[in-house]
Design a protein around this motif. Structure first.
Motif, PDB file in Angstrom:
ATOM      1  N   ASP A 115     157.005  62.252 -17.393  1.00 52.72           N
ATOM      2  CA  ASP A 115     156.225  61.793 -16.244  1.00 52.72           C
ATOM      3  C   ASP A 115     155.047  60.979 -16.766  1.00 52.72           C
ATOM      4  O   ASP A 115     154.440  61.336 -17.774  1.00 52.72           O
ATOM      5  N   GLN A 117     151.425  59.003 -15.489  1.00 51.26           N
ATOM      6  CA  GLN A 117     150.404  58.710 -14.484  1.00 51.26           C
ATOM      7  C   GLN A 117     149.375  57.826 -15.166  1.00 51.26           C
ATOM      8  O   GLN A 117     148.903  58.159 -16.258  1.00 51.26           O
ATOM      9  N   SER A 118     149.037  56.704 -14.539  1.00 51.20           N
ATOM     10  CA  SER A 118     148.059  55.816 -15.147  1.00 51.20           C
ATOM     11  C   SER A 118     147.230  55.137 -14.074  1.00 51.20           C
ATOM     12  O   SER A 118     147.751  54.758 -13.023  1.00 51.20           O
ATOM     13  N   GLU A 119     145.942  55.022 -14.359  1.00 50.29           N
ATOM     14  CA  GLU A 119     145.044  54.336 -13.449  1.00 50.29           C
ATOM     15  C   GLU A 119     144.266  53.316 -14.260  1.00 50.29           C
ATOM     16  O   GLU A 119     143.625  53.659 -15.261  1.00 50.29           O
ATOM     17  N   THR A 124     145.451  57.079 -19.032  1.00 50.66           N
ATOM     18  CA  THR A 124     146.866  57.391 -18.825  1.00 50.66           C
ATOM     19  C   THR A 124     147.139  58.826 -19.251  1.00 50.66           C
ATOM     20  O   THR A 124     146.562  59.311 -20.222  1.00 50.66           O
TER      21      THR A 124
END
Length: 133
Positions: A115, A117-119, A124
């Motif tokens: 999985d 998730q990065s913004e 990350t």
């Protein structure tokens, strides 16, 4: 072996430390030598990404045990620039570092669960799990 162990990634040598810890934990959990190598390779790739693209981050390992099975969870967490296009970095052969481009798609193939998730501007987090067969 604590339930969760983390290795901070700041310099290139930290990649080796993370890889060694991952392999050692995998061995203690009873992973085959082939799966130990898969885990070590995935750790190297994740740690190298932190080293190349982020000022600082860490690789955390956690032993997972249920009645039915046991495994190793690995998370790569950084405070880097983030990934603007996750679908692009998940394409085989995509590279920004001039490397082989096995990168994150390679990590996904080596592990049982993956999985990301990065913004942008925040960092990350990549979470993976490998189960003992």
């Amino acid at each position: 072996m604590s339930p969760q162990s983390c290795v901070k990634i700041r310099k290139e040598w930290d990649i080796v430390s993370a890889r060694q810890l991952g392999r050692e934990m995998a061995k203690k959990l009873g992973f085959s030598t082939v799966d130990q190598a898969r885990i070590a390779t995935a750790v190297s790739e994740l740690a190298r990404n932190i080293y190349l693209y982020s000022e600082e981050g860490q690789i955390c390992f956690e032993v997972l045990e249920t009645i039915e099975r046991k495994g190793l969870s690995m998370s790569a967490i950084d405070t880097g620039p983030g990934i603007t296009d996750i679908s692009q970095v998940m394409q085989d052969g995509y590279t920004t570092s001039g490397g082989l481009g096995a990168g994150l798609p390679g990590v996904k193939r080596l592990m049982d669960e993956f999985d990301i998730q990065s913004e942008v501007g925040q960092g990350t987090q990549i979470s993976t799990v490998k189960w003992v067969r």
